[in-house]
Design a protein around this motif. Sequence first.
Motif, PDB file in Angstrom:
ATOM      1  N   UNK A   1      45.024  12.909  20.736  1.00  0.00           N
ATOM      2  CA  UNK A   1      44.155  13.494  21.727  1.00  0.00           C
ATOM      3  C   UNK A   1      44.927  14.565  22.498  1.00  0.00           C
ATOM      4  N   UNK A   2      44.323  15.704  22.642  1.00  0.00           N
ATOM      5  CA  UNK A   2      44.935  16.812  23.358  1.00  0.00           C
ATOM      6  C   UNK A   2      44.227  16.995  24.691  1.00  0.00           C
ATOM      7  N   UNK A   3      44.987  16.980  25.793  1.00  0.00           N
ATOM      8  CA  UNK A   3      44.352  17.215  27.096  1.00  0.00           C
ATOM      9  C   UNK A   3      43.658  18.571  27.123  1.00  0.00           C
ATOM     10  N   UNK A   4      42.496  18.599  27.755  1.00  0.00           N
ATOM     11  CA  UNK A   4      41.742  19.845  27.885  1.00  0.00           C
ATOM     12  C   UNK A   4      42.178  20.623  29.117  1.00  0.00           C
ATOM     13  N   UNK A   5      42.646  19.917  30.100  1.00  0.00           N
ATOM     14  CA  UNK A   5      43.079  20.539  31.341  1.00  0.00           C
ATOM     15  C   UNK A   5      44.062  19.576  31.999  1.00  0.00           C
ATOM     16  N   UNK A   6      45.167  20.101  32.490  1.00  0.00           N
ATOM     17  CA  UNK A   6      46.160  19.245  33.132  1.00  0.00           C
ATOM     18  C   UNK A   6      46.354  19.587  34.606  1.00  0.00           C
ATOM     19  N   UNK A   7      45.722  20.637  35.048  1.00  0.00           N
ATOM     20  CA  UNK A   7      45.910  21.062  36.444  1.00  0.00           C
ATOM     21  C   UNK A   7      44.612  20.985  37.249  1.00  0.00           C
ATOM     22  N   UNK A   8      43.705  20.096  36.831  1.00  0.00           N
ATOM     23  CA  UNK A   8      42.402  20.029  37.510  1.00  0.00           C
ATOM     24  C   UNK A   8      42.510  19.578  38.954  1.00  0.00           C
ATOM     25  N   UNK A   9      43.477  18.738  39.282  1.00  0.00           N
ATOM     26  CA  UNK A   9      43.638  18.311  40.679  1.00  0.00           C
ATOM     27  C   UNK A   9      44.028  19.500  41.559  1.00  0.00           C
ATOM     28  N   UNK A  10      44.876  20.372  41.039  1.00  0.00           N
ATOM     29  CA  UNK A  10      45.291  21.563  41.792  1.00  0.00           C
ATOM     30  C   UNK A  10      44.149  22.575  41.873  1.00  0.00           C
ATOM     31  N   UNK A  11      43.454  22.786  40.770  1.00  0.00           N
ATOM     32  CA  UNK A  11      42.398  23.797  40.730  1.00  0.00           C
ATOM     33  C   UNK A  11      41.202  23.446  41.608  1.00  0.00           C
ATOM     34  N   UNK A  12      40.921  22.157  41.747  1.00  0.00           N
ATOM     35  CA  UNK A  12      39.785  21.718  42.569  1.00  0.00           C
ATOM     36  C   UNK A  12      40.287  20.834  43.712  1.00  0.00           C
ATOM     37  N   UNK A  13      41.398  21.229  44.281  1.00  0.00           N
ATOM     38  CA  UNK A  13      42.060  20.445  45.335  1.00  0.00           C
ATOM     39  C   UNK A  13      41.112  20.038  46.462  1.00  0.00           C
ATOM     40  N   UNK A  14      40.312  20.972  46.951  1.00  0.00           N
ATOM     41  CA  UNK A  14      39.429  20.639  48.080  1.00  0.00           C
ATOM     42  C   UNK A  14      38.311  19.687  47.671  1.00  0.00           C
ATOM     43  N   UNK A  15      38.017  19.596  46.388  1.00  0.00           N
ATOM     44  CA  UNK A  15      37.049  18.624  45.906  1.00  0.00           C
ATOM     45  C   UNK A  15      37.659  17.258  45.671  1.00  0.00           C
ATOM     46  N   UNK A  16      38.903  17.227  45.208  1.00  0.00           N
ATOM     47  CA  UNK A  16      39.556  15.954  44.926  1.00  0.00           C
ATOM     48  C   UNK A  16      40.078  15.261  46.180  1.00  0.00           C
ATOM     49  N   UNK A  17      40.466  16.016  47.209  1.00  0.00           N
ATOM     50  CA  UNK A  17      40.972  15.388  48.436  1.00  0.00           C
ATOM     51  C   UNK A  17      39.988  14.365  49.012  1.00  0.00           C
ATOM     52  N   UNK A  18      38.695  14.678  49.097  1.00  0.00           N
ATOM     53  CA  UNK A  18      37.762  13.659  49.598  1.00  0.00           C
ATOM     54  C   UNK A  18      37.645  12.435  48.679  1.00  0.00           C
ATOM     55  N   UNK A  19      37.840  12.634  47.380  1.00  0.00           N
ATOM     56  CA  UNK A  19      37.796  11.491  46.471  1.00  0.00           C
ATOM     57  C   UNK A  19      38.988  10.560  46.695  1.00  0.00           C
ATOM     58  N   UNK A  20      40.141  11.136  46.934  1.00  0.00           N
ATOM     59  CA  UNK A  20      41.312  10.312  47.266  1.00  0.00           C
ATOM     60  C   UNK A  20      41.107   9.616  48.620  1.00  0.00           C
ATOM     61  N   UNK A  21      40.487  10.308  49.559  1.00  0.00           N
ATOM     62  CA  UNK A  21      40.176   9.685  50.858  1.00  0.00           C
ATOM     63  C   UNK A  21      39.177   8.543  50.676  1.00  0.00           C
ATOM     64  N   UNK A  22      38.213   8.721  49.786  1.00  0.00           N
ATOM     65  CA  UNK A  22      37.260   7.656  49.487  1.00  0.00           C
ATOM     66  C   UNK A  22      37.992   6.437  48.937  1.00  0.00           C
ATOM     67  N   UNK A  23      38.925   6.641  48.032  1.00  0.00           N
ATOM     68  CA  UNK A  23      39.712   5.521  47.497  1.00  0.00           C
ATOM     69  C   UNK A  23      40.464   4.803  48.606  1.00  0.00           C
ATOM     70  N   UNK A  24      41.042   5.568  49.536  1.00  0.00           N
ATOM     71  CA  UNK A  24      41.731   4.943  50.674  1.00  0.00           C
ATOM     72  C   UNK A  24      40.755   4.130  51.525  1.00  0.00           C
ATOM     73  N   UNK A  25      39.556   4.649  51.732  1.00  0.00           N
ATOM     74  CA  UNK A  25      38.551   3.930  52.521  1.00  0.00           C
ATOM     75  C   UNK A  25      38.127   2.645  51.816  1.00  0.00           C
ATOM     76  N   UNK A  26      37.937   2.702  50.512  1.00  0.00           N
ATOM     77  CA  UNK A  26      37.555   1.510  49.750  1.00  0.00           C
ATOM     78  C   UNK A  26      38.630   0.438  49.888  1.00  0.00           C
ATOM     79  N   UNK A  27      39.891   0.843  49.867  1.00  0.00           N
ATOM     80  CA  UNK A  27      40.997  -0.116  50.025  1.00  0.00           C
ATOM     81  C   UNK A  27      40.975  -0.795  51.397  1.00  0.00           C
TER      82      UNK A  27
END
Length: 157
Positions: A1-27
Amino acid sequence: MTPRMTDHFKRADTGFKPLFALEDAIKTSTLEPKLLHLVKLRASQINTCAFCIQMHTAEALKDGEAPLRLHMLPAWRESPIYSPRERAALAWTEALTLIAATGAPEGDWAAVTAVFDADERAWLSLAIGAINLWNRVQVGFRSAHPTTLPAALADAA
């Protein structure tokens, strides 16, 4: 399997930050960490997200989950090693993960309401939705998973 994208967290940083915050809230919710590991791992198995399966297996082991319970998870309905609360959460996980086919059945909801209070039901459903989003991102980008366990777990095995 070949990754299609490896920098998606950097490219969509402002979108992923709330998802990481959601994970912290769930914890911080009152849901038990071991229950959350089972839910995340089961949804990831259904969605065949290798990245998330590896990650949630490693996290569950690190937090003291028994290897047998992780091995038996795909057959949880036929195994007596899960509590009624875990069984209800796993059924709800499958119902929401496969929602197009299940429609979130009343029987699964009734099982959840029998063992989770209203706040916990909200957090459980949110946790299931979150892991399904993570699975879709990681599967879509063909994210590569580590091929070993973290050192502390490998030493213990």
